[in-house]
Scaffold this motif. Sequence first.
Motif, PDB file in Angstrom:
ATOM      1  N   GLY A 241      59.563  38.102  30.367  1.00  0.00           N
ATOM      2  CA  GLY A 241      58.805  39.256  29.878  1.00  0.00           C
ATOM      3  C   GLY A 241      57.657  38.920  28.956  1.00  0.00           C
ATOM      4  O   GLY A 241      57.051  39.819  28.368  1.00  0.00           O
ATOM      5  N   GLU A 242      57.331  37.611  28.826  1.00  0.00           N
ATOM      6  CA  GLU A 242      56.186  37.229  27.996  1.00  0.00           C
ATOM      7  C   GLU A 242      54.941  38.015  28.419  1.00  0.00           C
ATOM      8  O   GLU A 242      54.708  38.259  29.596  1.00  0.00           O
ATOM      9  CB  GLU A 242      55.866  35.730  28.143  1.00  0.00           C
ATOM     10  CG  GLU A 242      56.941  34.812  27.651  1.00  0.00           C
ATOM     11  CD  GLU A 242      57.949  34.457  28.716  1.00  0.00           C
ATOM     12  OE1 GLU A 242      58.687  33.488  28.508  1.00  0.00           O
ATOM     13  OE2 GLU A 242      58.005  35.152  29.751  1.00  0.00           O
ATOM     14  N   HIS A 243      54.143  38.385  27.447  1.00  0.00           N
ATOM     15  CA  HIS A 243      52.873  39.103  27.621  1.00  0.00           C
ATOM     16  C   HIS A 243      53.079  40.536  28.097  1.00  0.00           C
ATOM     17  O   HIS A 243      52.426  41.449  27.580  1.00  0.00           O
ATOM     18  CB  HIS A 243      51.917  38.339  28.551  1.00  0.00           C
ATOM     19  CG  HIS A 243      51.415  37.072  27.931  1.00  0.00           C
ATOM     20  ND1 HIS A 243      50.498  37.064  26.905  1.00  0.00           N
ATOM     21  CD2 HIS A 243      51.733  35.774  28.151  1.00  0.00           C
ATOM     22  CE1 HIS A 243      50.255  35.812  26.541  1.00  0.00           C
ATOM     23  NE2 HIS A 243      51.013  35.008  27.269  1.00  0.00           N
ATOM     24  N   ALA A 244      53.963  40.759  29.065  1.00  0.00           N
ATOM     25  CA  ALA A 244      54.203  42.126  29.523  1.00  0.00           C
ATOM     26  C   ALA A 244      54.727  42.994  28.385  1.00  0.00           C
ATOM     27  O   ALA A 244      54.449  44.196  28.319  1.00  0.00           O
ATOM     28  CB  ALA A 244      55.178  42.126  30.697  1.00  0.00           C
ATOM     29  N   VAL A 245      55.487  42.382  27.465  1.00  0.00           N
ATOM     30  CA  VAL A 245      56.048  43.137  26.333  1.00  0.00           C
ATOM     31  C   VAL A 245      54.942  43.699  25.447  1.00  0.00           C
ATOM     32  O   VAL A 245      55.105  44.759  24.820  1.00  0.00           O
ATOM     33  CB  VAL A 245      57.026  42.242  25.527  1.00  0.00           C
ATOM     34  CG1 VAL A 245      56.284  41.179  24.722  1.00  0.00           C
ATOM     35  CG2 VAL A 245      57.919  43.075  24.616  1.00  0.00           C
ATOM     36  N   VAL A 246      53.779  43.044  25.417  1.00  0.00           N
ATOM     37  CA  VAL A 246      52.637  43.534  24.630  1.00  0.00           C
ATOM     38  C   VAL A 246      52.153  44.873  25.182  1.00  0.00           C
ATOM     39  O   VAL A 246      51.603  45.692  24.454  1.00  0.00           O
ATOM     40  CB  VAL A 246      51.493  42.488  24.651  1.00  0.00           C
ATOM     41  CG1 VAL A 246      50.254  43.006  23.918  1.00  0.00           C
ATOM     42  CG2 VAL A 246      51.957  41.170  24.050  1.00  0.00           C
TER      43      VAL A 246
ATOM     44  N   ARG B 113      44.814  33.064  21.538  1.00  0.00           N
ATOM     45  CA  ARG B 113      43.897  32.865  22.663  1.00  0.00           C
ATOM     46  C   ARG B 113      44.530  33.326  23.972  1.00  0.00           C
ATOM     47  O   ARG B 113      43.866  33.949  24.820  1.00  0.00           O
ATOM     48  CB  ARG B 113      43.507  31.390  22.759  1.00  0.00           C
ATOM     49  CG  ARG B 113      42.412  31.107  23.775  1.00  0.00           C
ATOM     50  CD  ARG B 113      41.870  29.695  23.610  1.00  0.00           C
ATOM     51  NE  ARG B 113      42.845  28.690  24.011  1.00  0.00           N
ATOM     52  CZ  ARG B 113      43.015  28.281  25.265  1.00  0.00           C
ATOM     53  NH1 ARG B 113      42.284  28.800  26.243  1.00  0.00           N
ATOM     54  NH2 ARG B 113      43.894  27.339  25.552  1.00  0.00           N
ATOM     55  N   MET B 114      45.823  33.055  24.163  1.00  0.00           N
ATOM     56  CA  MET B 114      46.495  33.459  25.395  1.00  0.00           C
ATOM     57  C   MET B 114      46.625  34.983  25.490  1.00  0.00           C
ATOM     58  O   MET B 114      46.426  35.566  26.561  1.00  0.00           O
ATOM     59  CB  MET B 114      47.882  32.811  25.473  1.00  0.00           C
ATOM     60  CG  MET B 114      47.873  31.314  25.705  1.00  0.00           C
ATOM     61  SD  MET B 114      47.167  30.818  27.300  1.00  0.00           S
ATOM     62  CE  MET B 114      45.587  30.165  26.746  1.00  0.00           C
ATOM     63  N   VAL B 115      46.935  35.632  24.376  1.00  0.00           N
ATOM     64  CA  VAL B 115      47.037  37.101  24.360  1.00  0.00           C
ATOM     65  C   VAL B 115      45.685  37.723  24.696  1.00  0.00           C
ATOM     66  O   VAL B 115      45.594  38.691  25.474  1.00  0.00           O
ATOM     67  CB  VAL B 115      47.546  37.595  22.985  1.00  0.00           C
ATOM     68  CG1 VAL B 115      47.412  39.114  22.865  1.00  0.00           C
ATOM     69  CG2 VAL B 115      49.008  37.192  22.789  1.00  0.00           C
TER      70      VAL B 115
ATOM     71  N   ARG C 130      44.602  40.007  27.949  1.00  0.00           N
ATOM     72  CA  ARG C 130      43.960  41.319  27.730  1.00  0.00           C
ATOM     73  C   ARG C 130      42.700  41.444  28.578  1.00  0.00           C
ATOM     74  O   ARG C 130      42.473  42.483  29.220  1.00  0.00           O
ATOM     75  CB  ARG C 130      43.625  41.494  26.247  1.00  0.00           C
ATOM     76  CG  ARG C 130      43.047  42.882  25.917  1.00  0.00           C
ATOM     77  CD  ARG C 130      42.611  42.992  24.465  1.00  0.00           C
ATOM     78  NE  ARG C 130      41.446  42.148  24.192  1.00  0.00           N
ATOM     79  CZ  ARG C 130      40.195  42.480  24.512  1.00  0.00           C
ATOM     80  NH1 ARG C 130      39.943  43.624  25.133  1.00  0.00           N
ATOM     81  NH2 ARG C 130      39.206  41.675  24.214  1.00  0.00           N
ATOM     82  N   LEU C 131      41.884  40.413  28.587  1.00  0.00           N
ATOM     83  CA  LEU C 131      40.652  40.441  29.380  1.00  0.00           C
ATOM     84  C   LEU C 131      40.953  40.566  30.865  1.00  0.00           C
ATOM     85  O   LEU C 131      40.271  41.302  31.597  1.00  0.00           O
ATOM     86  CB  LEU C 131      39.828  39.174  29.110  1.00  0.00           C
ATOM     87  CG  LEU C 131      39.202  39.071  27.712  1.00  0.00           C
ATOM     88  CD1 LEU C 131      38.588  37.702  27.492  1.00  0.00           C
ATOM     89  CD2 LEU C 131      38.163  40.167  27.508  1.00  0.00           C
ATOM     90  N   PHE C 132      42.003  39.849  31.325  1.00  0.00           N
ATOM     91  CA  PHE C 132      42.390  39.935  32.736  1.00  0.00           C
ATOM     92  C   PHE C 132      42.848  41.345  33.099  1.00  0.00           C
ATOM     93  O   PHE C 132      42.414  41.913  34.114  1.00  0.00           O
ATOM     94  CB  PHE C 132      43.508  38.928  33.045  1.00  0.00           C
ATOM     95  CG  PHE C 132      44.037  39.048  34.450  1.00  0.00           C
ATOM     96  CD1 PHE C 132      43.393  38.408  35.497  1.00  0.00           C
ATOM     97  CD2 PHE C 132      45.158  39.816  34.730  1.00  0.00           C
ATOM     98  CE1 PHE C 132      43.860  38.525  36.803  1.00  0.00           C
ATOM     99  CE2 PHE C 132      45.637  39.938  36.022  1.00  0.00           C
ATOM    100  CZ  PHE C 132      44.987  39.295  37.070  1.00  0.00           C
TER     101      PHE C 132
ATOM    102  N   ALA D 203      53.883  32.196  24.723  1.00  0.00           N
ATOM    103  CA  ALA D 203      52.521  32.581  25.071  1.00  0.00           C
ATOM    104  C   ALA D 203      51.950  31.809  26.245  1.00  0.00           C
ATOM    105  O   ALA D 203      51.103  32.311  26.975  1.00  0.00           O
ATOM    106  CB  ALA D 203      51.619  32.397  23.849  1.00  0.00           C
ATOM    107  N   GLY D 204      52.387  30.560  26.432  1.00  0.00           N
ATOM    108  CA  GLY D 204      51.822  29.743  27.492  1.00  0.00           C
ATOM    109  C   GLY D 204      50.601  28.973  27.021  1.00  0.00           C
ATOM    110  O   GLY D 204      50.266  28.956  25.841  1.00  0.00           O
ATOM    111  N   GLY D 205      49.931  28.332  27.990  1.00  0.00           N
ATOM    112  CA  GLY D 205      48.784  27.492  27.656  1.00  0.00           C
ATOM    113  C   GLY D 205      49.176  26.145  27.087  1.00  0.00           C
ATOM    114  O   GLY D 205      48.334  25.299  26.823  1.00  0.00           O
ATOM    115  N   GLY D 206      50.454  25.925  26.900  1.00  0.00           N
ATOM    116  CA  GLY D 206      50.996  24.727  26.277  1.00  0.00           C
ATOM    117  C   GLY D 206      52.354  25.068  25.695  1.00  0.00           C
ATOM    118  O   GLY D 206      53.049  25.951  26.188  1.00  0.00           O
TER     119      GLY D 206
END
Length: 323
Positions: A17-22, A200-202, A206-208, A277-280
Amino acid sequence: MKRNVIVSSPGKLIIGGEHAVVYGRRALVTSIGMRLYMQLTAEEQTNEPTSPVLKVSFQDTNQQHLIDLSNIQNSYPIEIQGILFVYNHFKSFVSDRSQLNIQVHSEIPIGAGLGSSAAFSVCLVGCFYLLYHKTLNREDINELSYKVECIFHGTPSGIDNTISTYGQSLVYSRAVKKHINFRLSNLAIIDTGIPKSTKRMVELVRLFVESNQQEGERILNDVERCVDSMIEHSEQIDQLFQENQQLLKCLGVSTLEIDNIIEILAKKNISAKITGAGGGGCLIALTSCFTKDQILDLLQDNHIKSIAFVECGVEGLREEQTF
């Protein structure tokens, strides 16, 4: 007179659920068997009248701080600011002759997205609460530790301190906070050693989502369906890890390095995904056939920082007998 309390709290992992929870979707979060330990000692000084003193020792980094509590400055490191915030909350219980000594050591890596600051915040509040109220009121402790987390992170979600306080696993969204009995016994945390930026990942997600609203909404809904299936059909967890990872890749938070690691593991039937968050940062992987050293050997060209197998759904804040 000398009084002493010791507590510990667990770290955390986002299972799905990463990012989707935002964006209001459900996430599955679990406590893990890596803990932070804190000891608080209060001793009445018997010499001439003096100011209360606070000594803080971080054993893992050999850092020490000595603070005159009658002359608090504004230039302390942020973790000391958090300690002083909690001290001020309990200040009325502290006599002018008190010398307070806080010692900290942790099994939770810092900056890896595993909830180290929340475990620190929860233990900090728990120590003071136990010393001066003789009990652990988890509702009060969770509420105050969230305020400490705000000092560290601005406006955190509250997931990390809640998991660290109560333990177990948690289905979390803006509308739902439900503790569940979710456990995994064969889970490895792989610290890729790749630097990450949650902010940066969040922003990238958001931009996507804003640029691809229909596709973005579909992906976010599919992530939430993955989370629901993880809870309801845990026997399918390997496949669901793979699906959730593909969706995170579509959101743009995977990298070529992460994709390469996951592909190498998949060839050995090890399901892995980003956590956080990802990206690393960290990945999580499910395997019952491979040891830590065998996985490190598989990934020897990927410069992995560390691998640790962890228990999930562990006990939250608790009193300890030894430090």
